[in-house]
Design a protein around this motif. Structure first.
Motif, PDB file in Angstrom:
ATOM      1  N   ALA A  66       0.847  -1.190   0.000  1.00  0.00           N
ATOM      2  CA  ALA A  66       0.000   0.000   0.000  1.00  0.00           C
ATOM      3  C   ALA A  66       0.884   1.242   0.000  1.00  0.00           C
ATOM      4  N   PRO A  67       0.608   2.217  -0.868  1.00  0.00           N
ATOM      5  CA  PRO A  67       1.412   3.446  -0.897  1.00  0.00           C
ATOM      6  C   PRO A  67       1.353   4.153   0.460  1.00  0.00           C
ATOM      7  N   PRO A  68       2.440   4.784   0.867  1.00  0.00           N
ATOM      8  CA  PRO A  68       3.700   4.962   0.138  1.00  0.00           C
ATOM      9  C   PRO A  68       4.778   3.961   0.545  1.00  0.00           C
ATOM     10  N   ARG A  69       4.393   2.774   1.011  1.00  0.00           N
ATOM     11  CA  ARG A  69       5.372   1.816   1.520  1.00  0.00           C
ATOM     12  C   ARG A  69       6.220   1.184   0.424  1.00  0.00           C
ATOM     13  N   GLU A  97      34.119   4.594 -21.007  1.00  0.00           N
ATOM     14  CA  GLU A  97      34.544   5.839 -20.368  1.00  0.00           C
ATOM     15  C   GLU A  97      33.383   6.779 -20.085  1.00  0.00           C
ATOM     16  N   SER A  98      32.212   6.476 -20.604  1.00  0.00           N
ATOM     17  CA  SER A  98      31.049   7.326 -20.335  1.00  0.00           C
ATOM     18  C   SER A  98      30.633   7.296 -18.869  1.00  0.00           C
ATOM     19  N   TRP A  99      31.160   6.329 -18.085  1.00  0.00           N
ATOM     20  CA  TRP A  99      30.872   6.315 -16.655  1.00  0.00           C
ATOM     21  C   TRP A  99      31.352   7.595 -15.981  1.00  0.00           C
ATOM     22  N   ALA A 100      32.288   8.327 -16.615  1.00  0.00           N
ATOM     23  CA  ALA A 100      32.804   9.553 -16.022  1.00  0.00           C
ATOM     24  C   ALA A 100      31.692  10.560 -15.735  1.00  0.00           C
ATOM     25  N   TYR A 101      30.608  10.517 -16.517  1.00  0.00           N
ATOM     26  CA  TYR A 101      29.480  11.423 -16.295  1.00  0.00           C
ATOM     27  C   TYR A 101      28.144  10.694 -16.238  1.00  0.00           C
ATOM     28  N   ALA A 102      28.092   9.459 -16.753  1.00  0.00           N
ATOM     29  CA  ALA A 102      26.816   8.737 -16.794  1.00  0.00           C
ATOM     30  C   ALA A 102      26.313   8.360 -15.408  1.00  0.00           C
ATOM     31  N   TRP A 103      27.181   8.378 -14.396  1.00  0.00           N
ATOM     32  CA  TRP A 103      26.737   8.061 -13.039  1.00  0.00           C
ATOM     33  C   TRP A 103      25.633   9.012 -12.581  1.00  0.00           C
ATOM     34  N   ALA A 104      25.593  10.215 -13.155  1.00  0.00           N
ATOM     35  CA  ALA A 104      24.559  11.180 -12.767  1.00  0.00           C
ATOM     36  C   ALA A 104      23.169  10.715 -13.160  1.00  0.00           C
ATOM     37  N   LEU A 105      23.073   9.737 -14.066  1.00  0.00           N
ATOM     38  CA  LEU A 105      21.760   9.206 -14.425  1.00  0.00           C
ATOM     39  C   LEU A 105      21.143   8.398 -13.287  1.00  0.00           C
ATOM     40  N   LEU A 106      21.949   7.933 -12.340  1.00  0.00           N
ATOM     41  CA  LEU A 106      21.411   7.135 -11.242  1.00  0.00           C
ATOM     42  C   LEU A 106      20.565   7.984 -10.290  1.00  0.00           C
ATOM     43  N   PRO A 107      21.075   9.129  -9.781  1.00  0.00           N
ATOM     44  CA  PRO A 107      20.170   9.977  -8.997  1.00  0.00           C
ATOM     45  C   PRO A 107      19.031  10.554  -9.825  1.00  0.00           C
ATOM     46  N   LEU A 108      19.255  10.737 -11.132  1.00  0.00           N
ATOM     47  CA  LEU A 108      18.157  11.183 -11.993  1.00  0.00           C
ATOM     48  C   LEU A 108      17.048  10.136 -12.026  1.00  0.00           C
ATOM     49  N   ALA A 109      17.434   8.863 -12.131  1.00  0.00           N
ATOM     50  CA  ALA A 109      16.439   7.783 -12.117  1.00  0.00           C
ATOM     51  C   ALA A 109      15.708   7.739 -10.784  1.00  0.00           C
ATOM     52  N   ALA A 110      16.442   7.941  -9.686  1.00  0.00           N
ATOM     53  CA  ALA A 110      15.797   7.967  -8.380  1.00  0.00           C
ATOM     54  C   ALA A 110      14.813   9.125  -8.280  1.00  0.00           C
ATOM     55  N   GLY A 111      15.190  10.281  -8.825  1.00  0.00           N
ATOM     56  CA  GLY A 111      14.276  11.417  -8.820  1.00  0.00           C
ATOM     57  C   GLY A 111      13.021  11.158  -9.626  1.00  0.00           C
ATOM     58  N   LEU A 112      13.170  10.540 -10.797  1.00  0.00           N
ATOM     59  CA  LEU A 112      12.001  10.211 -11.608  1.00  0.00           C
ATOM     60  C   LEU A 112      11.109   9.203 -10.892  1.00  0.00           C
ATOM     61  N   ALA A 113      11.729   8.253 -10.188  1.00  0.00           N
ATOM     62  CA  ALA A 113      10.939   7.287  -9.428  1.00  0.00           C
ATOM     63  C   ALA A 113      10.132   7.987  -8.341  1.00  0.00           C
ATOM     64  N   LEU A 114      10.750   8.948  -7.666  1.00  0.00           N
ATOM     65  CA  LEU A 114      10.026   9.706  -6.645  1.00  0.00           C
ATOM     66  C   LEU A 114       8.854  10.476  -7.239  1.00  0.00           C
ATOM     67  N   VAL A 115       9.072  11.089  -8.397  1.00  0.00           N
ATOM     68  CA  VAL A 115       8.006  11.869  -9.030  1.00  0.00           C
ATOM     69  C   VAL A 115       6.845  10.963  -9.441  1.00  0.00           C
ATOM     70  N   VAL A 116       7.152   9.876 -10.148  1.00  0.00           N
ATOM     71  CA  VAL A 116       6.093   8.992 -10.640  1.00  0.00           C
ATOM     72  C   VAL A 116       5.357   8.327  -9.482  1.00  0.00           C
ATOM     73  N   TYR A 117       6.116   7.803  -8.518  1.00  0.00           N
ATOM     74  CA  TYR A 117       5.473   7.135  -7.389  1.00  0.00           C
ATOM     75  C   TYR A 117       4.702   8.144  -6.539  1.00  0.00           C
ATOM     76  N   GLY A 118       5.269   9.344  -6.382  1.00  0.00           N
ATOM     77  CA  GLY A 118       4.549  10.370  -5.638  1.00  0.00           C
ATOM     78  C   GLY A 118       3.239  10.743  -6.293  1.00  0.00           C
ATOM     79  N   ARG A 119       3.215  10.771  -7.621  1.00  0.00           N
ATOM     80  CA  ARG A 119       1.967  11.039  -8.335  1.00  0.00           C
ATOM     81  C   ARG A 119       0.956   9.919  -8.104  1.00  0.00           C
ATOM     82  N   LEU A 120       1.432   8.672  -8.200  1.00  0.00           N
ATOM     83  CA  LEU A 120       0.525   7.536  -8.008  1.00  0.00           C
ATOM     84  C   LEU A 120      -0.001   7.478  -6.576  1.00  0.00           C
ATOM     85  N   ALA A 121       0.847   7.844  -5.611  1.00  0.00           N
ATOM     86  CA  ALA A 121       0.461   7.782  -4.202  1.00  0.00           C
ATOM     87  C   ALA A 121      -0.162   9.082  -3.704  1.00  0.00           C
ATOM     88  N   HIS A 122      -0.279  10.079  -4.599  1.00  0.00           N
ATOM     89  CA  HIS A 122      -0.824  11.391  -4.229  1.00  0.00           C
ATOM     90  C   HIS A 122      -0.029  11.994  -3.064  1.00  0.00           C
TER      91      HIS A 122
END
Length: 200
Positions: A66-69, A97-122
């Motif tokens: 059950a959201p937000p668990r 060698e793209s890992w030199a900057y591609a690591w920033a996609l990981l917190p970006l993915a976490a942020g998108l997860a927060l946005v989408v899940y936050g929308r679903l959970a109101h």
């Protein structure tokens, strides 16, 4: 007694079951359509799916409690899936060698997860946190991409900033959208009722 989370059965069995189903389905597809076994496919450069599939399973598992668990499952699934996608891209292109900057996609993915899940959970707090985290991570990724693929690689990128106007528009649009979403609602003004008329 079976443990429950938010009034629902514990998700451990469900996650394991979905993971087994996903792995079995991929093995069948590879055998029947691609004509190769899982181990042959992994040896030919498709091993990152061993990371992508558990990430997708975690994303699906986030919808069970059950959201937000389920927010922990959502963040973990987004990050793991992104890692798998990056490994798949790098294994196919040898652009490690793209890992030199591609690591920033990981917190970006976490942020998108927060946005989408936050929308679903109101949950407005999750959406706000996700927007700020995603905006910061996207800025880091864009700066790293510009530097490591341009300046660091010897290309004179600072002199051709005019070609970056689409990225500038994207950043400005994201800031405007974030401000509109995060702005507190304006109080509605109550007009006094006129003589003999209904109140406004």
């Amino acid at each position: 007694m079976q443990q429950s989370i938010g009034g629902r059965p514990s998700t451990a069995g469900a996650v394991i079951g979905v993971l087994l189903i996903a792995v079995g389905a991929i093995a069948l597809v590879l055998r029947e359509i691609a004509g190769s076994s899982v181990f042959e496919a992994m040896g030919s450069g498709w091993w990152p799916f061993l990371v992508i599939v558990p990430g997708v399973v975690l994303l699906g598992a986030s919808l069970v409690p059950a959201p937000p668990r389920g927010i922990g499952f959502a963040i973990a699934g987004a990050v793991v899936t992104t890692v798998g996608g990056l490994l798949l891209y790098q294994s196919q292109t040898a652009h490690w060698e793209s890992w030199a900057y591609a690591w920033a996609l990981l917190p970006l993915a976490a942020g998108l997860a927060l946005v989408v899940y936050g929308r679903l959970a109101h949950a407005a707090g999750l959406v706000r946190s996700g927007l700020w985290l995603g905006a910061a991570a996207a800025s880091l990724f864009a700066a790293g991409l510009w530097f490591f693929e341009g300046v660091f690689a010897g290309e004179p990128r600072p002199t051709d900033l005019g070609s970056w106007w689409p990225a500038v528009l994207i950043v400005i649009g994201a800031l405007v959208m974030a401000r509109a979403i995060l702005a507190p609602p304006r109080p509605t003004a109550h007009r006094p009722a006129g003589p003999g008329g209904p109140p406004a």
